[in-house]
Design an enzyme around this catalytic site. Sequence first.
Site, mmCIF file in Angstrom:
data_model
loop_
_atom_site.group_PDB
_atom_site.id
_atom_site.type_symbol
_atom_site.label_atom_id
_atom_site.label_comp_id
_atom_site.label_asym_id
_atom_site.label_seq_id
_atom_site.Cartn_x
_atom_site.Cartn_y
_atom_site.Cartn_z
ATOM 1 N N ASP A 91 0.847 -1.190 0.000
ATOM 2 C CA ASP A 91 0.000 0.000 0.000
ATOM 3 C C ASP A 91 0.885 1.243 0.000
ATOM 4 O OD1 ASP A 91 -2.314 1.806 0.651
ATOM 5 O OD2 ASP A 91 -3.321 -0.108 0.918
ATOM 6 N N CYS A 191 1.092 1.787 4.995
ATOM 7 C CA CYS A 191 0.827 0.409 4.574
ATOM 8 C C CYS A 191 -0.616 -0.006 4.877
ATOM 9 C CB CYS A 191 1.811 -0.564 5.220
ATOM 10 S SG CYS A 191 3.537 -0.167 4.868
#
Length: 231
Positions: A91, A191
Amino acid sequence: MNKKTTFIDWGLVDYQEAWDRQEELFAQTVAIKNANRINNTEEPTPNFLIFTEHPHVYTLGKSGHEEYLLLDEAGLKEKEATFYKINRGGDITYHGPGQIVGYPILDLDNFFTDIHLYLRTLEEAIILTLADYGIAAGRYPGYTGVWLDADNEKARKICAMGVRASRWVTMHGFAFNVNADLGYFGHIVPCGIDDKDVTSMERELGRKLDINEVKDKLKHHIASLFAMELV
């Protein structure tokens, strides 16, 4: 299998420039592999271990969520930061000065063809480097990267990871917080994890580290774990 690995420290490099350089080395290695397959040849493929630092930048992996960036364009400008959507897994994360960003561009056919083992081996190199400074680190079940106090409510991340691999050739890699400005993590959901803290070696030890010394220890741990011959 060619275990010779060229080590390069790019120093402080703009993210886009580093990405372009990675893509070039990655493409060259994949091209050699393709030619070997087509021509039934055995031209050795190169391996690279690259360390760098970036000016303030947020990067979003291909499966990431753009809403995890909490700054608009004006906010990015105010923080003198840039934002890129990129082709790694994972991410959103932050890169900046005081952080060792590692880009191993390896042909895993030269080492082992197992992406999970590859990630675990990179994590182990970070864990061993932290141990050299008396910092006990480990893994957080279900997540990549390296964590401190992963077994309790004080869990905090010190190294993020996101990689891409094609034909067993890797690119992208890890971001290891040595003296990084942790305030920049406050502008993202790192993330995609919103209930865990982020830390650095500087924060844990209460002093700035010699980043070149840390790089040297980390480089040797990576080389040892992968049985690389650094050149």
